[in-house]
Design a protein around this motif. Structure first.
Motif, PDB file in Angstrom:
ATOM      1  N   MET A   1       0.842  -1.203   0.000  1.00 47.45           N
ATOM      2  CA  MET A   1       0.000   0.000   0.000  1.00 47.45           C
ATOM      3  C   MET A   1       0.871   1.245   0.000  1.00 47.45           C
ATOM      4  O   MET A   1       1.951   1.250   0.572  1.00 47.45           O
ATOM      5  CB  MET A   1      -0.900   0.010   1.228  1.00 47.45           C
ATOM      6  CG  MET A   1      -1.964  -1.071   1.204  1.00 47.45           C
ATOM      7  SD  MET A   1      -2.957  -1.014   2.696  1.00 47.45           S
ATOM      8  CE  MET A   1      -2.180  -2.347   3.597  1.00 47.45           C
ATOM      9  N   LYS A   2       0.362   2.291  -0.653  1.00 43.95           N
ATOM     10  CA  LYS A   2       1.084   3.553  -0.707  1.00 43.95           C
ATOM     11  C   LYS A   2       0.484   4.545   0.292  1.00 43.95           C
ATOM     12  O   LYS A   2      -0.738   4.594   0.447  1.00 43.95           O
ATOM     13  CB  LYS A   2       1.014   4.161  -2.107  1.00 43.95           C
ATOM     14  CG  LYS A   2       1.839   3.435  -3.117  1.00 43.95           C
ATOM     15  CD  LYS A   2       1.868   4.209  -4.410  1.00 43.95           C
ATOM     16  CE  LYS A   2       3.023   3.693  -5.251  1.00 43.95           C
ATOM     17  NZ  LYS A   2       3.527   4.715  -6.122  1.00 43.95           N
ATOM     18  N   PRO A   3       1.358   5.332   0.918  1.00 41.74           N
ATOM     19  CA  PRO A   3       0.836   6.364   1.820  1.00 41.74           C
ATOM     20  C   PRO A   3       0.014   7.391   1.035  1.00 41.74           C
ATOM     21  O   PRO A   3       0.337   7.713  -0.115  1.00 41.74           O
ATOM     22  CB  PRO A   3       2.098   7.020   2.394  1.00 41.74           C
ATOM     23  CG  PRO A   3       3.213   6.074   2.109  1.00 41.74           C
ATOM     24  CD  PRO A   3       2.815   5.293   0.897  1.00 41.74           C
ATOM     25  N   ASP A   4      -1.029   7.883   1.657  1.00 46.43           N
ATOM     26  CA  ASP A   4      -1.837   8.944   1.072  1.00 46.43           C
ATOM     27  C   ASP A   4      -1.582  10.228   1.883  1.00 46.43           C
ATOM     28  O   ASP A   4      -0.789  10.197   2.832  1.00 46.43           O
ATOM     29  CB  ASP A   4      -3.319   8.548   1.033  1.00 46.43           C
ATOM     30  CG  ASP A   4      -3.935   8.328   2.407  1.00 46.43           C
ATOM     31  OD1 ASP A   4      -3.291   8.626   3.434  1.00 46.43           O
ATOM     32  OD2 ASP A   4      -5.074   7.862   2.464  1.00 46.43           O
ATOM     33  N   PRO A   5      -2.213  11.343   1.510  1.00 47.37           N
ATOM     34  CA  PRO A   5      -1.967  12.586   2.265  1.00 47.37           C
ATOM     35  C   PRO A   5      -2.252  12.456   3.762  1.00 47.37           C
ATOM     36  O   PRO A   5      -1.528  13.009   4.587  1.00 47.37           O
ATOM     37  CB  PRO A   5      -2.907  13.593   1.607  1.00 47.37           C
ATOM     38  CG  PRO A   5      -3.042  13.097   0.196  1.00 47.37           C
ATOM     39  CD  PRO A   5      -3.034  11.590   0.330  1.00 47.37           C
TER      40      PRO A   5
END
Length: 185
Positions: free
Chosen positions: A23-27
């Motif tokens: 998973m990629k970090p979001d704001p």
């Protein structure tokens, strides 16, 4: 939750686990990390995550910038707090009273009394009416500059604007009067 408690090490481990799971970090993730480091007094690490956020193609928002400004303010990094506020404006993110009050706080912490007054004037020009935090910064600046008359004028302005003074407001006014040796019974 990790960010609120200032447990930045745990927050980083959670993000590493998140990355490991693909998973990629979001704001929101970055804001939590930045806030965590900011609350821990690690403003340089917080700025590092701003760089990472941008590297990942994400745009910082008001929460991001306010966390960074507050972190720099807490560390007494006035110039950096001012730079971030300018960067915020340049990025098209509209500051709020929290942003501006954090810069005022940084100026107070650093004893830069003229900058407190300049920044509070700019706040008004930007359309942010002073609140208790703003007035307290101004009162402290006048107290430290031994300008009891100006402090008294500011305190009266608080009342005219229906801004409720707190204990710090009264303490700053008392200090201004004492520093100016203006005693009455």
């Amino acid at each position: 939750a990790c960010a609120r408690g200032g447990q930045f090490e745990h927050a980083v481990r959670v993000v590493e686990h998140m990355l490991g799971a693909g998973m990629k970090p979001d704001p929101f993730t970055y804001n939590a990390l930045i806030s965590s480091f900011a609350r821990g007094g690690l403003w340089q690490k917080a700025l590092g995550y701003l760089h990472d956020m941008r590297r990942d193609g994400l745009s910082p928002d008001r929460i991001t910038y306010n966390s960074l400004i507050a972190a720099c303010a807490s560390a007494g990094e006035v110039g950096k707090a001012e730079d971030i506020l300018k960067e915020m404006r340049d990025a098209g993110v509209k500051p709020d009273s929290t942003s501006c009050n954090a810069v005022l706080s940084a100026c107070c912490s650093a004893g830069e009394w003229d900058k407190v007054l300049e920044a509070s004037d700019q706040m008004r020009k930007d359309g942010f009416p002073p609140d208790t935090v703003t007035f307290n910064s101004i009162l402290i600046a006048h107290a430290m500059r031994r300008k009891w008359n100006e402090a008294l004028t500011v305190f009266e302005e608080m009342h005219r604007m229906n801004v409720k003074p707190d204990v710090l407001s009264y303490n700053a006014l008392i200090t201004a009067l004492a520093n100016g040796q203006k005693f009455e019974r």
